[in-house]
Design an enzyme around this catalytic site. Structure first.
Site, PDB file in Angstrom:
ATOM      1  N   ARG A   1     -80.426 -15.028 -30.684  1.00  0.00           N
ATOM      2  CA  ARG A   1     -79.164 -14.731 -31.346  1.00  0.00           C
ATOM      3  C   ARG A   1     -78.054 -14.686 -30.296  1.00  0.00           C
ATOM      4  NH1 ARG A   1     -81.267 -16.026 -35.403  1.00  0.00           N
ATOM      5  NH2 ARG A   1     -81.559 -14.834 -37.315  1.00  0.00           N
TER       6      ARG A   1
ATOM      7  N   HIS B   1     -77.479 -24.093 -33.658  1.00  0.00           N
ATOM      8  CA  HIS B   1     -78.442 -23.188 -34.319  1.00  0.00           C
ATOM      9  C   HIS B   1     -79.462 -24.008 -35.114  1.00  0.00           C
ATOM     10  CE1 HIS B   1     -79.031 -18.876 -35.929  1.00  0.00           C
ATOM     11  NE2 HIS B   1     -80.166 -19.552 -36.013  1.00  0.00           N
TER      12      HIS B   1
HETATM   13  P1  NAP Z   1     -91.159 -11.268 -34.053  1.00  0.00           P
HETATM   14  O1  NAP Z   1     -92.454 -11.857 -34.477  1.00  0.00           O
HETATM   15  O2  NAP Z   1     -90.677 -10.040 -34.720  1.00  0.00           O
HETATM   16  O3  NAP Z   1     -91.257 -11.017 -32.474  1.00  0.00           O
HETATM   17  C1  NAP Z   1     -90.315 -10.268 -31.777  1.00  0.00           C
HETATM   18  C2  NAP Z   1     -90.813 -10.041 -30.362  1.00  0.00           C
HETATM   19  O4  NAP Z   1     -89.788  -9.358 -29.615  1.00  0.00           O
HETATM   20  C3  NAP Z   1     -92.047  -9.129 -30.319  1.00  0.00           C
HETATM   21  O5  NAP Z   1     -92.934  -9.573 -29.308  1.00  0.00           O
HETATM   22  C4  NAP Z   1     -91.465  -7.764 -29.938  1.00  0.00           C
HETATM   23  O6  NAP Z   1     -92.346  -6.923 -29.222  1.00  0.00           O
HETATM   24  C5  NAP Z   1     -90.339  -8.195 -29.025  1.00  0.00           C
HETATM   25  N1  NAP Z   1     -89.318  -7.138 -28.926  1.00  0.00           N
HETATM   26  C6  NAP Z   1     -88.591  -6.588 -29.921  1.00  0.00           C
HETATM   27  N2  NAP Z   1     -87.800  -5.609 -29.441  1.00  0.00           N
HETATM   28  C7  NAP Z   1     -88.049  -5.544 -28.111  1.00  0.00           C
HETATM   29  C8  NAP Z   1     -87.568  -4.717 -27.064  1.00  0.00           C
HETATM   30  N3  NAP Z   1     -86.657  -3.756 -27.288  1.00  0.00           N
HETATM   31  N4  NAP Z   1     -88.063  -4.907 -25.829  1.00  0.00           N
HETATM   32  C9  NAP Z   1     -88.996  -5.867 -25.587  1.00  0.00           C
HETATM   33  N5  NAP Z   1     -89.501  -6.686 -26.542  1.00  0.00           N
HETATM   34  C10 NAP Z   1     -89.028  -6.516 -27.786  1.00  0.00           C
HETATM   35  O7  NAP Z   1     -89.994 -12.354 -34.202  1.00  0.00           O
HETATM   36  P2  NAP Z   1     -90.103 -13.946 -34.196  1.00  0.00           P
HETATM   37  O8  NAP Z   1     -90.545 -14.455 -35.515  1.00  0.00           O
HETATM   38  O9  NAP Z   1     -90.870 -14.360 -32.999  1.00  0.00           O
HETATM   39  O10 NAP Z   1     -88.558 -14.345 -34.028  1.00  0.00           O
HETATM   40  C11 NAP Z   1     -87.803 -13.890 -32.927  1.00  0.00           C
HETATM   41  C12 NAP Z   1     -86.331 -14.153 -33.150  1.00  0.00           C
HETATM   42  O11 NAP Z   1     -86.043 -15.552 -33.033  1.00  0.00           O
HETATM   43  C13 NAP Z   1     -85.801 -13.809 -34.544  1.00  0.00           C
HETATM   44  O12 NAP Z   1     -85.546 -12.428 -34.680  1.00  0.00           O
HETATM   45  C14 NAP Z   1     -84.520 -14.639 -34.630  1.00  0.00           C
HETATM   46  O13 NAP Z   1     -83.423 -13.891 -34.157  1.00  0.00           O
HETATM   47  C15 NAP Z   1     -84.795 -15.792 -33.675  1.00  0.00           C
HETATM   48  N6  NAP Z   1     -84.878 -17.093 -34.389  1.00  0.00           N
HETATM   49  C16 NAP Z   1     -84.006 -18.071 -34.067  1.00  0.00           C
HETATM   50  C17 NAP Z   1     -84.097 -19.294 -34.699  1.00  0.00           C
HETATM   51  C18 NAP Z   1     -83.171 -20.422 -34.342  1.00  0.00           C
HETATM   52  O14 NAP Z   1     -83.161 -21.448 -35.030  1.00  0.00           O
HETATM   53  N7  NAP Z   1     -82.413 -20.316 -33.275  1.00  0.00           N
HETATM   54  C19 NAP Z   1     -85.082 -19.515 -35.668  1.00  0.00           C
HETATM   55  C20 NAP Z   1     -85.957 -18.483 -35.970  1.00  0.00           C
HETATM   56  C21 NAP Z   1     -85.852 -17.267 -35.322  1.00  0.00           C
HETATM   57  P3  NAP Z   1     -93.678  -6.345 -29.920  1.00  0.00           P
HETATM   58  O15 NAP Z   1     -94.577  -7.550 -30.079  1.00  0.00           O
HETATM   59  O16 NAP Z   1     -94.200  -5.385 -28.946  1.00  0.00           O
HETATM   60  O17 NAP Z   1     -93.255  -5.782 -31.252  1.00  0.00           O
HETATM   61  C1  GLV Z   2     -82.964 -18.400 -37.863  1.00  0.00           C
HETATM   62  O1  GLV Z   2     -82.187 -18.202 -36.992  1.00  0.00           O
HETATM   63  C2  GLV Z   2     -83.921 -17.450 -38.317  1.00  0.00           C
HETATM   64  O2  GLV Z   2     -83.802 -16.272 -37.967  1.00  0.00           O
HETATM   65  O3  GLV Z   2     -84.833 -17.849 -39.062  1.00  0.00           O
END
Ligand code: NAP
Ligand code: GLV
Length: 306
Positions: free
Chosen positions: A221, A269
């Site tokens: 983000r 994005h």
């Molecule tokens: P997720 O499964 O919830 O994973 C989040 C990771 O971040 C987990 O490993 C978590 O640790 C870690 N984390 C959270 N808070 C933290 C902190 N304070 N300190 C250290 N580590 C922390 O999320 P995801 O599905 O992988 O997605 C991640 C992010 O990618 C989304 O929230 C979104 O903003 C972004 N995204 C972007 C796009 C794009 O097109 N650019 C698309 C999809 C998603 P734990 O494992 O210990 O809980």
């Molecule tokens: C895209 O940014 C998502 O959070 O799925």
């Protein structure tokens, strides 16, 4: 069962068709102000008015992985918030990040510039060991990305809130191990959720700790990155470049310095898109599982913010 669909910047018709086809018994409608009450919602960036009018919602399905925008609204207190759990995103994110890492490591932008002026030039091969890749966030997307980057034999580090063990990845956890993780990283990839704990986390203090000549890939983000700190560290030469897919304001304003910086690659994005077929299949499976009283993956901890 009544399901309301409310997604800004998204054509509703194909989603309504897909949801109706997959849930023949359900009444699926696009939300309009004043719509009758529903128990389920499928949303992306809905207005506050939607939730104000629908206090009886039991389950809110977010059409993306990140719930930062959704959680900034006032939601029905007891509603379950469910984020997308991969649904075809992790492979997209892995290919996008591997492409950015390899493009930087193999100096492909410089080769493209040389070729554009007809120059046949060689560069000294870089040593992979000098380019450790650090992934912030080892969740659904981060772990897949870490494994994919490791396939190319880069040293890979990862940082998360709770400790992890991932083959081929040196894992760090918690605020107390952040500095050690950063000091062992040259190419930094941000895949954290945006929460009060992670906002502005890519700043002068943290980015200065990366191995000099660092490269930043932000696919999480825009609110994670302090834009002016990145620009200053690029000017000072500590950071060599960046690939940025997400921004504080989207679309990125026309006059923003990121557009013109020759060491910054901007994408709109698009690193991991929501795929309709996979998303509808996942939501429908979860509706059925909840109906059977089963637990489902992807339920957001509203207190924690992800
Ligand atoms: P997720 O499964 O919830 O994973 C989040 C990771 O971040 C987990 O490993 C978590 O640790 C870690 N984390 C959270 N808070 C933290 C902190 N304070 N300190 C250290 N580590 C922390 O999320 P995801 O599905 O992988 O997605 C991640 C992010 O990618 C989304 O929230 C979104 O903003 C972004 N995204 C972007 C796009 C794009 O097109 N650019 C698309 C999809 C998603 P734990 O494992 O210990 O809980
Ligand atoms: C895209 O940014 C998502 O959070 O799925």
């Amino acid at each position: 069962m009544r399901i309301l669909f409310c997604a800004s910047h998204t054509k509703a018709a194909p989603w309504l068709d897909a949801l109706r086809a997959a849930l023949p018994g359900a009444d699926v409608q696009e939300w309009q102000p004043g719509a009758p009450a529903a128990e389920h919602a499928v949303v992306w960036s809905p207005p506050q008015q939607f939730f104000d009018e629908q206090p009886g919602l039991k389950v809110i399905f977010n059409m993306g992985a990140g719930v930062d925008a959704l959680l900034s609204l006032e939601l029905p207190r007891d509603a379950l918030v469910v984020r997308l759990d991969d649904a075809g995103m992790s492979v997209q994110m892995a290919e996008f990040v591997c492409h950015a890492v390899i493009r930087h490591f193999r100096e492909l932008d410089q080769y493209a510039r040389d070729v554009a002026v007809g120059r046949w030039s060689y560069r000294r091969p870089r040593a992979r060991a000098d380019y450790p890749v650090g992934i912030m966030g080892l969740g659904v997307l981060g772990e897949r990305v870490a494994r994919a980057v490791a396939q190319f034999e880069f040293p890979v580090r990862g940082w998360s809130r709770s400790p992890k063990a991932i083959p081929g990845v040196q894992c760090y956890a918690g605020a107390e191990e952040l500095d050690e993780f950063l000091a062992a990283t040259r190419i930094l990839v941000c895949l954290l959720p945006l929460t009060p704990d992670t906002a502005d986390i890519l700043n002068r203090r943290t980015l200065s700790q990366l191995i000099p000549g660092a490269y930043v890939v932000n696919v999480a983000r825009g609110g994670h990155l302090v834009d002016e700190d990145l620009l200053a560290l690029l000017d000072e030469g500590h950071i060599a470049g960046a690939t940025l897919d997400v921004f504080r304001e989207e679309p990125l304003p026309r006059d923003h310095a990121f557009w013109r910086h020759e060491a910054i690659t901007v994408t709109p994005h698009t690193s991991a898109r929501t795929l309709r077929e996979e998303t509808v299949a996942q939501i429908v499976d979860k509706i059925h599982a909840l109906g059977r009283g089963e637990a489902i993956a992807g339920v957001v901890d509203r207190q924690r913010g992800y």
